[in-house]
Design a protein around this motif. Structure first.
Motif, PDB file in Angstrom:
ATOM      1  N   ILE A 170       9.817  -3.096   9.794  1.00 50.81           N
ATOM      2  CA  ILE A 170       8.461  -2.558   9.868  1.00 50.81           C
ATOM      3  C   ILE A 170       7.597  -3.205   8.780  1.00 50.81           C
ATOM      4  O   ILE A 170       7.984  -3.237   7.611  1.00 50.81           O
ATOM      5  N   PHE A 171       6.480  -3.760   9.188  1.00 54.39           N
ATOM      6  CA  PHE A 171       5.531  -4.469   8.317  1.00 54.39           C
ATOM      7  C   PHE A 171       6.176  -5.659   7.605  1.00 54.39           C
ATOM      8  O   PHE A 171       5.739  -6.048   6.519  1.00 54.39           O
ATOM      9  N   SER A 172       7.194  -6.258   8.217  1.00 55.90           N
ATOM     10  CA  SER A 172       7.812  -7.431   7.597  1.00 55.90           C
ATOM     11  C   SER A 172       6.859  -8.620   7.441  1.00 55.90           C
ATOM     12  O   SER A 172       7.021  -9.409   6.495  1.00 55.90           O
ATOM     13  N   PRO A 173       5.835  -8.810   8.321  1.00 60.94           N
ATOM     14  CA  PRO A 173       4.954  -9.960   8.106  1.00 60.94           C
ATOM     15  C   PRO A 173       4.197  -9.925   6.776  1.00 60.94           C
ATOM     16  O   PRO A 173       3.730 -10.959   6.311  1.00 60.94           O
ATOM     17  N   ILE A 174       4.064  -8.729   6.163  1.00 60.51           N
ATOM     18  CA  ILE A 174       3.374  -8.675   4.873  1.00 60.51           C
ATOM     19  C   ILE A 174       4.368  -8.528   3.719  1.00 60.51           C
ATOM     20  O   ILE A 174       3.955  -8.345   2.565  1.00 60.51           O
ATOM     21  N   ASP A 175       5.664  -8.614   4.002  1.00 64.13           N
ATOM     22  CA  ASP A 175       6.690  -8.397   2.986  1.00 64.13           C
ATOM     23  C   ASP A 175       6.948  -9.694   2.209  1.00 64.13           C
ATOM     24  O   ASP A 175       7.767 -10.520   2.608  1.00 64.13           O
ATOM     25  N   VAL A 176       6.255  -9.848   1.110  1.00 67.00           N
ATOM     26  CA  VAL A 176       6.455 -11.031   0.263  1.00 67.00           C
ATOM     27  C   VAL A 176       7.165 -10.673  -1.035  1.00 67.00           C
ATOM     28  O   VAL A 176       7.457 -11.547  -1.845  1.00 67.00           O
ATOM     29  N   VAL A 177       7.449  -9.394  -1.233  1.00 67.00           N
ATOM     30  CA  VAL A 177       8.086  -8.942  -2.472  1.00 67.00           C
ATOM     31  C   VAL A 177       9.565  -8.660  -2.246  1.00 67.00           C
ATOM     32  O   VAL A 177      10.442  -9.233  -2.898  1.00 67.00           O
ATOM     33  N   TYR A 178       9.872  -7.765  -1.295  1.00 63.79           N
ATOM     34  CA  TYR A 178      11.255  -7.343  -1.073  1.00 63.79           C
ATOM     35  C   TYR A 178      12.000  -8.310  -0.151  1.00 63.79           C
ATOM     36  O   TYR A 178      13.212  -8.419  -0.225  1.00 63.79           O
ATOM     37  N   ARG A 179      11.289  -8.959   0.737  1.00 63.13           N
ATOM     38  CA  ARG A 179      11.859  -9.943   1.668  1.00 63.13           C
ATOM     39  C   ARG A 179      13.100  -9.375   2.364  1.00 63.13           C
ATOM     40  O   ARG A 179      14.180  -9.970   2.380  1.00 63.13           O
ATOM     41  N   SER A 480      -2.360 -11.505   7.289  1.00 63.64           N
ATOM     42  CA  SER A 480      -1.983 -10.731   6.115  1.00 63.64           C
ATOM     43  C   SER A 480      -2.835  -9.473   5.983  1.00 63.64           C
ATOM     44  O   SER A 480      -3.930  -9.384   6.547  1.00 63.64           O
ATOM     45  N   ILE A 481      -2.316  -8.527   5.238  1.00 61.95           N
ATOM     46  CA  ILE A 481      -3.079  -7.336   4.846  1.00 61.95           C
ATOM     47  C   ILE A 481      -3.288  -7.442   3.344  1.00 61.95           C
ATOM     48  O   ILE A 481      -2.323  -7.468   2.568  1.00 61.95           O
ATOM     49  N   ALA A 482      -4.542  -7.557   2.935  1.00 60.38           N
ATOM     50  CA  ALA A 482      -4.861  -7.865   1.544  1.00 60.38           C
ATOM     51  C   ALA A 482      -5.703  -6.764   0.922  1.00 60.38           C
ATOM     52  O   ALA A 482      -6.448  -6.052   1.600  1.00 60.38           O
ATOM     53  N   SER A 483      -5.599  -6.629  -0.380  1.00 61.11           N
ATOM     54  CA  SER A 483      -6.388  -5.647  -1.125  1.00 61.11           C
ATOM     55  C   SER A 483      -7.762  -6.205  -1.447  1.00 61.11           C
ATOM     56  O   SER A 483      -7.895  -7.364  -1.862  1.00 61.11           O
ATOM     57  N   THR A 484      -8.790  -5.367  -1.261  1.00 60.08           N
ATOM     58  CA  THR A 484     -10.156  -5.754  -1.633  1.00 60.08           C
ATOM     59  C   THR A 484     -10.659  -4.877  -2.786  1.00 60.08           C
ATOM     60  O   THR A 484     -11.858  -4.763  -3.006  1.00 60.08           O
ATOM     61  N   GLU A 485      -9.714  -4.278  -3.506  1.00 58.56           N
ATOM     62  CA  GLU A 485     -10.104  -3.374  -4.597  1.00 58.56           C
ATOM     63  C   GLU A 485     -10.791  -4.121  -5.726  1.00 58.56           C
ATOM     64  O   GLU A 485     -11.790  -3.669  -6.276  1.00 58.56           O
ATOM     65  N   SER A 486     -10.240  -5.281  -6.091  1.00 55.47           N
ATOM     66  CA  SER A 486     -10.804  -6.036  -7.213  1.00 55.47           C
ATOM     67  C   SER A 486     -11.451  -7.339  -6.769  1.00 55.47           C
ATOM     68  O   SER A 486     -11.897  -8.121  -7.602  1.00 55.47           O
ATOM     69  N   ARG A 487     -11.467  -7.583  -5.440  1.00 58.37           N
ATOM     70  CA  ARG A 487     -12.058  -8.811  -4.913  1.00 58.37           C
ATOM     71  C   ARG A 487     -12.917  -8.473  -3.713  1.00 58.37           C
ATOM     72  O   ARG A 487     -12.675  -7.493  -3.016  1.00 58.37           O
ATOM     73  N   ALA A 528      -7.844   2.838   1.767  1.00 54.80           N
ATOM     74  CA  ALA A 528      -8.884   2.346   0.874  1.00 54.80           C
ATOM     75  C   ALA A 528      -8.624   0.902   0.468  1.00 54.80           C
ATOM     76  O   ALA A 528      -7.491   0.528   0.123  1.00 54.80           O
ATOM     77  N   ASN A 529      -9.670   0.100   0.507  1.00 50.55           N
ATOM     78  CA  ASN A 529      -9.664  -1.254  -0.040  1.00 50.55           C
ATOM     79  C   ASN A 529      -8.567  -2.150   0.532  1.00 50.55           C
ATOM     80  O   ASN A 529      -7.919  -2.911  -0.174  1.00 50.55           O
ATOM     81  N   LYS A 530      -8.348  -2.036   1.823  1.00 52.70           N
ATOM     82  CA  LYS A 530      -7.391  -2.907   2.497  1.00 52.70           C
ATOM     83  C   LYS A 530      -8.042  -3.522   3.730  1.00 52.70           C
ATOM     84  O   LYS A 530      -8.716  -2.819   4.494  1.00 52.70           O
ATOM     85  N   SER A 531      -7.823  -4.805   3.926  1.00 49.25           N
ATOM     86  CA  SER A 531      -8.324  -5.500   5.117  1.00 49.25           C
ATOM     87  C   SER A 531      -7.225  -6.367   5.693  1.00 49.25           C
ATOM     88  O   SER A 531      -6.394  -6.912   4.958  1.00 49.25           O
ATOM     89  N   ARG A 532      -7.236  -6.474   7.007  1.00 52.60           N
ATOM     90  CA  ARG A 532      -6.350  -7.424   7.672  1.00 52.60           C
ATOM     91  C   ARG A 532      -7.127  -8.709   7.892  1.00 52.60           C
ATOM     92  O   ARG A 532      -8.237  -8.688   8.442  1.00 52.60           O
ATOM     93  N   VAL A 533      -6.568  -9.819   7.465  1.00 52.06           N
ATOM     94  CA  VAL A 533      -7.231 -11.114   7.565  1.00 52.06           C
ATOM     95  C   VAL A 533      -6.292 -12.090   8.274  1.00 52.06           C
ATOM     96  O   VAL A 533      -5.119 -12.225   7.892  1.00 52.06           O
ATOM     97  N   VAL A 534      -6.802 -12.733   9.311  1.00 54.10           N
ATOM     98  CA  VAL A 534      -6.030 -13.724  10.061  1.00 54.10           C
ATOM     99  C   VAL A 534      -6.801 -15.039  10.031  1.00 54.10           C
ATOM    100  O   VAL A 534      -7.967 -15.095  10.431  1.00 54.10           O
ATOM    101  N   VAL A 535      -6.156 -16.092   9.539  1.00 53.13           N
ATOM    102  CA  VAL A 535      -6.805 -17.399   9.422  1.00 53.13           C
ATOM    103  C   VAL A 535      -5.896 -18.471  10.010  1.00 53.13           C
ATOM    104  O   VAL A 535      -4.678 -18.466   9.776  1.00 53.13           O
ATOM    105  N   LYS A 536      -6.504 -19.377  10.780  1.00 53.07           N
ATOM    106  CA  LYS A 536      -5.770 -20.494  11.355  1.00 53.07           C
ATOM    107  C   LYS A 536      -6.386 -21.796  10.872  1.00 53.07           C
ATOM    108  O   LYS A 536      -7.593 -22.003  10.973  1.00 53.07           O
ATOM    109  N   ALA A 537      -5.534 -22.684  10.321  1.00 60.41           N
ATOM    110  CA  ALA A 537      -5.967 -24.004   9.872  1.00 60.41           C
ATOM    111  C   ALA A 537      -5.271 -25.065  10.712  1.00 60.41           C
ATOM    112  O   ALA A 537      -4.112 -24.898  11.113  1.00 60.41           O
TER     113      ALA A 537
END
Length: 1018
Positions: A170-179, A480-487, A528-537
């Motif tokens: 569950i939510f493995s695509p955003i798991d960059v810490v516990y892997r 990704s799901i990213a924090s916008t609290e400080s950005r 609060a302060n969370k956004s899902r962002v999808v970018v393709k390069a």
């Protein structure tokens, strides 16, 4: 003197279709020349063994002048080989798969393949294991990975002889810490080295069930894919080439052959994409490169595929979810429609005397069966050759003897009408659009088509698919799901864009060529302060990267094949030279088709004032609930699957009229509360039933009936699920407390009728050990605020049990017959599809909710803008829809600027405001604000947005540019509109629009009860 080593610069593209195998050799350094840098090309019939066809096509191109194998820098292959194995449900090429979910207490009631076609499910889905693990949407742990349980699961899977394992967390695509998925794979490989292990996060993005489905399909064809890719590499090796071998994937970019052997599912839809990318290359000197979209019509041997080529040179993508052989996945696929019209389509006269074309085709046997080649079957190619003798195809004299000339005018008119119809269905505006004809069958199309500003048949259009393969680029996608609290959101997008660029470079792109092709960003509700962002390069492959050239053709026994692939190799080699035995012939599922006749004759099972739900009823109610959700409430899809499983397991779902409730009945109420984004990725657990159990254990009573909090969205099915559960086993009331969906649960009819808190005590549970019971509150709003504050610490999604009400109060407060209304709306959508009249589905819905006095079609158009922001946990935003209907000026011409509809939303749609264009040819955005504005509908009336191509609802979280939609307005129940308090709570002031007044759309029509209409006494 040292002679400088010649740098390879030519690219080979090969596309293996069902009828033809096409090949080209391109010099990209000369792509702007008149000949587009095309050095050689070849079209040949597809062989039973595709690697033989690839070898033959390339070998014949090498025989042409000015072609030297030493100049070849890469070979890129597009193939439908892998998807064919799935579509045909070929048991011999599909392995059984075990799934290990890292999920904690969630998903235990969801079998693997819950929504698959039964035959395919029985072939592939062999085992499911549940292990503690998984993440919440904020990146915190649901549970630590239980490594001992994982090893026990490996032993079970090994004992069953299953060698393909999928790990999905569950939510493995955003798991960059516990892997966790990576750690689980490492443990599985230690315990069971013979097994293939597929990580779901490497296959697809956020969307748990759809990602699991994709990973399971991928795992099932791994051995077959390794053999197939190996055979491709062997063919290249036999040709003496020592260059990278790539395979094209669904989005028009490339995978190294070794990666394609690991992720074959990414190649499933590469055929149509190759043709569209080839069309972009062949028309690069036209307006498309300056910002003009084009319709690409790819006419092959069996089908015609039509898709919209965007100004960025990539195909318009379909909705967030796509089906592969009836399996729902979350791959982004090109939005392509197909019809049975191709060069090999069979032409005949029907019993009604009308000439018919297709959908059956002689396919790759055209040179044996078509009249022009001495066969006996009239095909579209025969008629085309008769009409255009200069083509030099086949023997014209054979056609003159066949006596088909008299049918030629009717044939041409039929082909023209078929193409015009499908082009029109794919357009995003009524304006004419350039149409590019490609494919080997393009010669059958006329030079002029209604709806086309011009018809373009570029040189070498017959091998556009191979050109698309040769010119495919490298991509990098970050979801990704990213924090916008400080950005700021802009800073987050910039960071994710850089990560996408880095990923494209890591996958082989030359950094200087990489550009951002697509960006999607939206905040998450209740978080609060969370956004899902999808970018393709995307960028060009870097041929100077020695580390990436290890995907060259195998040499000296080097191979991607594994020991366990030997059986697959022997089977495939045998099947090339012989027919499959009778018991191995693939049998494709034939699901029940909901015909117009079936729909018209269907009667629900209602007896003695109780409606017993069937799967047909469930399908229709699900569709209707999402439409009544007015953009909110979350998709009911997952809840539909759960209820369908209950039905198939023998559960009885009973629906009763609110007017049959006794005064002293105890009516329960409950549903989900939280962010719809969570439910997309975290499957339901036991949280909703758990909240009910905790509440009634506290109250020490048992409810006698249950009502849904809201009929709109996923909660519209929760009453049915609760009533059918073994713990409750009570009937569900045909009604709810909203008649739609609202953002907060104090926007309910009990609150309209009572100022005190009427549904206290209430309870919420997260399904993972956290339970919050509120025993006292002054108002429902106080309770709502307290529960919302707790949401973020409980995974941002909980089950909620509202306090019970008496049957007498339920009759007084209920918005009645809303389950019946959802059923009728869903039936109208199903009927429109069955009759191929989705274009009129909005009008059908209007009739079901009371006709013109109670509802109306507000607007038709294309989404051209979406803005989103999160405030106090809710998703606020605004969607802008541009009209696709022509508007006349005083001179009788179509205006240069179309009318627009603006719909603000707070989870649900709030109002629909039409902004009329002023009629000038050139109008700036600022002019819209000076043009006439009119609010067409406003809450509490319903503003529903549906997909114009399917009739299904579109939730606010699914709004995106380019979708063709229809907006419908429906009058709200008098429970909301008959008192000022109802209007204040459910109207514009309830959404913070104090300056707007409610103006009724029309007069409410009480929905007709299914129970009243179909009841019989037994």
């Amino acid at each position: 003197m040292t002679v400088p080593m010649r740098r390879p610069h030519l690219r080979i593209g090969v596309d293996v279709g069902g009828t033809n195998t096409d090949g080209v050799i391109l010099n990209p350094e000369k792509s702007s020349d008149p000949d587009r840098g095309l050095v050689a090309w070849k079209k040949a019939s597809t062989t039973k063994n595709p690697s033989d066809g690839i070898f033959n096509v390339i070998q014949e191109m090498f025989e042409q002048p000015n072609v030297d194998a030493q100049d070849v820098a890469s070979v890129t292959i597009g193939t439908t080989h892998f998807i064919n194995a799935v579509v045909e449900m070929d048991r011999s090429r599909l392995a059984k798969v075990a799934v290990i979910r890292l999920c904690g207490p969630f998903s235990k009631d969801i079998p693997v393949g819950i929504d698959w076609p039964p035959r395919l499910r029985s072939i592939i889905c062999a085992y499911r294991g549940l292990v503690d693990g998984g993440l919440e949407i904020d990146g915190s742990l649901i549970e630590e990975l239980d490594e001992d349980a994982l090893r026990r699961e490996c032993e079970i899977i090994k004992s069953q002889g299953i060698k393909s394992i999928v790990v999905v967390g569950i939510f493995s695509p955003i798991d960059v810490v516990y892997r966790q998925e990576e750690r689980a794979a490492s443990i599985i490989r230690e315990a069971y080295p013979e097994a293939d292990v597929v990580l779901s996060k490497e296959v697809a993005n956020i969307g748990f069930l759809e990602r699991e489905n994709a990973a399971v399909l991928n795992a099932s064809i791994l051995a077959f894919a390794r053999y197939t890719i190996h055979s491709f590499q062997e063919a290249i090796s036999r040709l003496g080439l020592r260059c990278p071998v790539f395979v094209t994937q669904n989005d028009g970019t490339i995978l190294p052959a070794s990666s394609a052997a690991r992720l074959p599912i990414r190649t499933f839809s590469s055929g149509p994409t190759n043709s569209m990318r080839g069309a972009a290359f062949l028309t690069q000197d036209l307006k498309n490169s300056q910002g003009e979209a084009m319709m690409v019509v790819d006419i092959g041997g069996t089908t015609t595929d039509v898709g919209l080529l965007l100004p960025n040179g990539f195909p318009r993508q379909a909705a967030a979810y796509s089906e592969i052989a009836g399996v729902r996945t979350n791959f982004s696929y090109p939005d392509v429609k197909s019809i049975g019209l191709g060069g090999g389509s069979i032409v005949r006269r029907g019993k009604d005397g009308q000439l018919t074309i297709g959908p059956d085709s002689v396919g790759y046997l055209i040179q044996e069966k078509a009249l022009a080649f001495g066969g006996t079957v009239p095909t579209t190619t025969d008629y085309t050759v008769l009409d255009q003798p200069a083509l030099g195809i086949g023997d014209l004299s054979l056609l003159e003897d066949a006596n088909i000339a008299a049918d030629l005018p009717e044939f041409k008119a039929k082909v023209k009408a078929m193409l015009e119809r499908i082009i029109d269905s794919m357009k995003t505006s009524p304006s004419d659009i350039p149409v590019v004809l490609v494919g080997g069958g393009a010669v059958i199309a006329p030079d002029r088509l209604i709806g086309a500003s011009r018809v373009i048949k570029p040189n070498w259009s017959g091998v556009a698919n191979a050109i698309g393969a040769a010119t495919a680029r490298v991509s990098g996608v970050i979801d990704s799901i990213a924090s916008t609290e400080s950005r700021s959101v802009a800073q987050v997008i910039e960071e994710v864009s850089q990560s996408a660029i880095d990923k494209a470079v890591a996958d082989g792109a030359e950094r200087s060529t990489v550009t951002i092709a697509e960006i999607e960003s939206f905040p998450l509700q209740y978080i609060a302060n969370k956004s899902r962002v999808v970018v393709k390069a995307v960028g060009d492959f870097d041929y100077s990267r020695a580390d990436l050239l290890n995907c060259a053709a195998p040499v000296d026994g080097d191979s991607i094949l594994r020991t366990q692939d030997i059986d697959m190799v022997e089977f495939v080699r045998d099947s090339i030279h012989s027919e499959l035995p009778d018991d191995s012939v693939p049998v494709v599922d034939k699901p029940m088709v909901m015909t117009a006749e079936y729909i018209d004759n269907y009667k629900p099972n209602v007896a003695n004032r109780q409606w017993l739900l069937s799967e047909t009823d469930l399908d229709w109610i699900t569709t209707g609930c999402y439409i009544l959700g007015t953009g909110g409430g979350g998709s009911p899809y997952q809840h539909m699957l759960r209820l369908r499983e209950l039905l198939r397991a023998g559960a009885t779902v009973r629906i009763v009229s609110p007017w049959d409730l006794r005064d002293d009945d105890i009516v329960a109420c409950g549903g989900g509360k939280g962010s719809p984004q969570v439910s997309i990725e975290k499957p339901y657990g036991n949280e909703i039933l758990e909240s009910q159990t905790e509440l009634y254990d506290y109250l020490k009573v048992k409810p006698t009936a249950v009502i849904s909090l809201e009929v709109g969205g996923g909660n519209g099915l929760q009453g049915l699920i609760l009533g059918a559960s073994a713990n409750m086993d009570i009937p569900t009331v045909d009604g709810d407390w909203m008649g739609r969906a609202y953002p907060v649960s104090h926007q309910t009819t009990p609150v309209v009728y009572e100022t005190r808190a009427t549904m206290i005590p209430s309870c919420i549970a997260d399904g993972n050990g956290k339970v919050l019971l509120m025993t006292r509150a002054r108002t429902e709003l106080d309770a709502e605020r307290a529960f919302r504050a707790a949401l973020s610490t409980m995974g941002s999604h909980v089950g909620c049990a509202k306090g019970p009400v008496r049957g007498a109060d339920a009759r007084r407060w209920v918005v009645e017959n809303t389950v019946s209304l959802a059923w009728r709306i869903g039936r109208a959508v199903a009927r429109a599809r069955a009759a191929n009249r989705v274009d009129a589905v909005a009008e059908s819905i209007v009739e079901e909710v009371g006709g013109a006095r109670s509802a109306r079609v507000l607007f038709r158009g294309k989404i051209v803008g979406v803005e989103r922001a999160t405030k106090m946990g809710h998703a606020y935003g605004e969607v802008t829809i541009e009209s696709t209907e022509e508007r006349s000026t005083h001179e009788g011409k179509t205006a240069g600027t179309a009318d627009r509809l603006v719909i603000p939303f707070k989870n649900e749609n709030i109002y629909a405001k039409k902004i009329s264009a002023c009629g000038e040819e050139e109008v700036s955005m600022a002019t819209y604000h000076l043009s006439s504005e009119q609010i067409l509908a406003i809450v509490p009336d319903l503003v529903c947005v549906i997909d114009a191509l399917s009739g299904e609802a579109i939730g606010t979280q699914e709004y995106r540019y380019g979708l063709l939609v229809v907006a419908i307005g429906i009058a709200a129940s008098e429970k909301w509109t008959s008192t000022q308090r109802g209007i204040d709570i459910g109207g514009p002031k309830g959404f913070g629009f104090d300056d707007l007044e409610y103006v009724p759309l029309g007069r409410f029509t009480k929905p007709k009860s299914v129970i009243d209409e179909f009841d019989r006494v037994v």
